[in-house]
Every structure is written in C-alpha cells, then in structure tokens.
Write a protein that holds these residues in place. Structure first.
Motif, PDB file in Angstrom:
ATOM      1  N   LEU A  98     -18.967   3.903  77.945  1.00 41.14           N
ATOM      2  CA  LEU A  98     -19.018   2.988  76.804  1.00 41.14           C
ATOM      3  C   LEU A  98     -17.640   2.708  76.195  1.00 41.14           C
ATOM      4  CD1 LEU A  98     -22.201   4.292  74.929  1.00 41.14           C
ATOM      5  CD2 LEU A  98     -22.027   2.553  76.698  1.00 41.14           C
ATOM      6  N   GLN A  99     -16.620   3.380  76.707  1.00 39.47           N
ATOM      7  CA  GLN A  99     -15.256   3.206  76.193  1.00 39.47           C
ATOM      8  C   GLN A  99     -15.202   3.485  74.686  1.00 39.47           C
ATOM      9  OE1 GLN A  99     -13.579  -0.555  77.346  1.00 39.47           O
ATOM     10  NE2 GLN A  99     -13.651  -0.096  79.524  1.00 39.47           N
ATOM     11  N   CYS A 147      -7.675   5.685  76.940  1.00 37.09           N
ATOM     12  CA  CYS A 147      -7.900   4.263  77.212  1.00 37.09           C
ATOM     13  C   CYS A 147      -7.500   3.945  78.644  1.00 37.09           C
ATOM     14  CB  CYS A 147      -7.073   3.401  76.255  1.00 37.09           C
ATOM     15  SG  CYS A 147      -7.845   3.169  74.656  1.00 37.09           S
ATOM     16  N   VAL A 148      -8.296   3.188  79.317  1.00 37.55           N
ATOM     17  CA  VAL A 148      -7.981   2.733  80.657  1.00 37.55           C
ATOM     18  C   VAL A 148      -7.305   1.359  80.574  1.00 37.55           C
ATOM     19  CG1 VAL A 148      -9.859   4.028  81.679  1.00 37.55           C
ATOM     20  CG2 VAL A 148     -10.267   1.696  80.918  1.00 37.55           C
ATOM     21  N   GLU A 149      -6.673   0.981  81.636  1.00 35.54           N
ATOM     22  CA  GLU A 149      -6.003  -0.314  81.653  1.00 35.54           C
ATOM     23  C   GLU A 149      -7.048  -1.426  81.606  1.00 35.54           C
ATOM     24  OE1 GLU A 149      -2.811  -2.780  84.446  1.00 35.54           O
ATOM     25  OE2 GLU A 149      -3.471  -0.752  84.975  1.00 35.54           O
ATOM     26  N   GLY A 150      -6.838  -2.378  80.727  1.00 36.97           N
ATOM     27  CA  GLY A 150      -7.792  -3.474  80.574  1.00 36.97           C
ATOM     28  C   GLY A 150      -9.035  -3.083  79.798  1.00 36.97           C
ATOM     29  N   ALA A 151      -8.918  -2.097  78.917  1.00 37.70           N
ATOM     30  CA  ALA A 151     -10.071  -1.647  78.130  1.00 37.70           C
ATOM     31  C   ALA A 151     -10.578  -2.777  77.232  1.00 37.70           C
ATOM     32  CB  ALA A 151      -9.692  -0.445  77.283  1.00 37.70           C
ATOM     33  N   VAL A 152     -11.873  -2.869  77.129  1.00 40.04           N
ATOM     34  CA  VAL A 152     -12.495  -3.916  76.322  1.00 40.04           C
ATOM     35  C   VAL A 152     -12.476  -3.542  74.845  1.00 40.04           C
ATOM     36  CG1 VAL A 152     -14.611  -5.223  75.931  1.00 40.04           C
ATOM     37  CG2 VAL A 152     -13.940  -4.606  78.263  1.00 40.04           C
ATOM     38  N   HIS A 153     -12.717  -2.284  74.541  1.00 42.29           N
ATOM     39  CA  HIS A 153     -12.806  -1.839  73.158  1.00 42.29           C
ATOM     40  C   HIS A 153     -11.435  -1.425  72.628  1.00 42.29           C
ATOM     41  CE1 HIS A 153     -17.247  -0.817  74.180  1.00 42.29           C
ATOM     42  NE2 HIS A 153     -17.072  -2.106  73.907  1.00 42.29           N
ATOM     43  N   TYR A 168     -22.015   2.069  69.808  1.00 43.27           N
ATOM     44  CA  TYR A 168     -22.428   1.465  71.073  1.00 43.27           C
ATOM     45  C   TYR A 168     -23.750   2.043  71.567  1.00 43.27           C
ATOM     46  CZ  TYR A 168     -17.610  -0.040  70.808  1.00 43.27           C
ATOM     47  OH  TYR A 168     -16.428  -0.584  70.378  1.00 43.27           O
ATOM     48  N   LEU A 169     -23.995   3.312  71.271  1.00 49.83           N
ATOM     49  CA  LEU A 169     -25.292   3.891  71.628  1.00 49.83           C
ATOM     50  C   LEU A 169     -26.422   3.157  70.908  1.00 49.83           C
ATOM     51  CD1 LEU A 169     -24.464   7.714  71.593  1.00 49.83           C
ATOM     52  CD2 LEU A 169     -25.114   6.348  73.579  1.00 49.83           C
ATOM     53  N   ALA A 170     -26.229   2.914  69.615  1.00 51.69           N
ATOM     54  CA  ALA A 170     -27.244   2.183  68.853  1.00 51.69           C
ATOM     55  C   ALA A 170     -27.380   0.756  69.353  1.00 51.69           C
ATOM     56  CB  ALA A 170     -26.878   2.188  67.373  1.00 51.69           C
TER      57      ALA A 170
END
Length: 265
Positions: A139-140, A161-167, A198-200
């Motif tokens: 879910l980042q 954080c990964v490269e290109g993370a959305v959040h 994000y879980l909710a």
C-alpha cells in the motif's frame, strides 16, 4: 390454457439461464474458497460466509431448474414455486444489502480497533510484524495510525520509498535505525502517511463492489420474477373460441349454379 407470447417466453428463458450460469459460477467459487481455507486457522471466521454462499447458489439453481421445466412443460405450479422462492430470496438479499450499507461507517472503526493493539508494535508478534511489512510494501505507507512514529526507533525497511512511489514520502528521522549502517548525509525517504487510511479505503471499496454485485443480482432476479409472472398470467388467460351454431337452413347440396353449361362450352 392461454398462449404464451414468444418474446416473453424467450426473455424469461434467457434471464433464467443467465441466473443459472451465475449461480453455478458462485457455487464453483465457494467450493474453491472452501478448499483453500480448509486447513487454515481462519476457517471458523469465514465459514458462515461460505455457508451463505452455498445456500444461495444451490437454492437458486434448484429454483431456476424448476422454473425452466415449468415453462417448457406448461406447469403452472412450478412457475408459482419459482415466483414465491425467488421473491423470498430477493427479500433476503435486500436485507443483506441494507445491512451492508448500514455497516459502512462502522467498518473503518472496526479496522482501527483491530490494529489498535499493535500501536508502537511493542507487543506485536513476529508474524504480525511480517504482515504489517507486507501491507506497507503493497500500500506504500508506514505505520498504522501515527505513521513512522508507530515504529519508534526501529523503523521497518518496508517503509522505504521506492522509485516512482505514488504516495507522498518524507525524510526519516536521523536518530532512527535506518541510519545505523549509513555514513552519507543524504536523507532517507520513507512513506509519510499511515496505513489505516489506505486499509479503510480498500475495505470500503471492496464493500461497495460487493453491495453493487448484490444489487445487480437482486435486479436480475426481480426481472425474472416479473417475466415469470407475465408468463403465468398469459397461461391463465382463456382463449376466445368461436361458438358453433347449428342452422336448419344449412342443408347439403343447397347450392345455386352461377353460370350455364352453354357459356362454358
């Protein structure tokens, strides 16, 4: 017994056949899910839902079989059984759908309560920590309720954080375990927002999809009940047959010649 309109009959057979196919798929999914959770510790938690799915699919298949046989063989009592049975099923699904709508606000709170015992992760088991790590990676996000602060000093590497993370991401605190083996002054970026958001969000989305499927099923069942009711009404309608009246003037051979034989030759 009256004649059934061909369009109404074909429409009912089409809708009923579609319901039978969907019910068969539901039964197959239920069997697969039961086999998947058979040796799982969570089988007791999902068993009531599986029982409802079993009952819904099997009862629907039996009712559709009864209705299709009744319309093909023109058996009124079978069509009546289909109408009564499917009406009761529609009422049951409507109640479940309304309960699902009413449970939407409570769902978020239940998720929060479920993970409240893991705040700061001081009393979390190894399995729980591994599960939280998988959630954070997928879910980042980082942490459950208060973000990376839930981890205290030992921030999990799944928060990176990964490269290109959305959040959105934020710099990790310098006094955390992430800087133990690094000598660079560059900041280490971790996910900013907690996972509870994000879980909710995903739980509500899944619930809305389920409620939409139930609503579509109800509408399809109602359509089949209406078509079956129209078919039954047409079968109960009496056909108008012309009355046979005897007339003493209708005698055999009482004809008149229109042309003479001389004109023919």
């Amino acid at each position: 017994m009256g004649t059934v309109n061909a369009c109404v009959k074909r429409g009912y057979i089409t809708v009923a056949s579609l319901i039978a196919i969907l019910s068969g798929l539901l039964l197959a999914i239920t069997l697969f899910s039961h086999g998947h959770f058979h040796e799982d510790e969570e089988i007791e938690r999902v068993l009531p839902g599986l029982q409802v799915m079993y009952a819904t699919s099997i009862i629907t298949i039996l009712l559709v079989t009864t209705g299709l046989y009744g319309i093909c063989k023109r058996k009124k009592w079978m069509l009546i059984c289909y109408i009564v049975g499917m009406t009761l099923c529609c009422m049951l699904l409507s109640v479940l759908d309304l309960q699902g709508v009413a449970a939407r606000p409570k769902l978020v709170e239940d998720i929060r309560v479920h993970y409240s015992g893991l705040l700061h992760f001081s009393n979390a088991s190894k399995e729980d920590l591994e599960g939280i790590g998988e959630i954070q990676t997928e879910l980042q996000c980082c942490g459950i309720s208060q973000g990376y602060q839930d981890w205290g000093y030992n921030i999990s590497e799944s928060c990176l954080c990964v490269e290109g993370a959305v959040h959105p991401c934020v710099a990790a605190p310098r006094n955390s375990s992430l800087f133990e083996n690094t000598k660079t002054d560059e900041p280490i970026m971790i996910y900013k927002e907690p996972c509870i958001i994000y879980l909710a969000m995903y739980a509500l989305f899944a619930l809305d999809v389920l409620l939409g499927i139930i609503l579509g099923t109800i509408l399809l069942w109602v359509l089949s009940v209406v078509l079956c009711g129209v078919t039954l009404c047409q079968m109960n309608r009496k056909e108008d047959t012309p009355a046979v009246v005897y007339s003493p003037e209708a005698k055999a051979g009482n004809y008149s010649v229109l042309i003479d034989d001389a004109e023919v030759t």
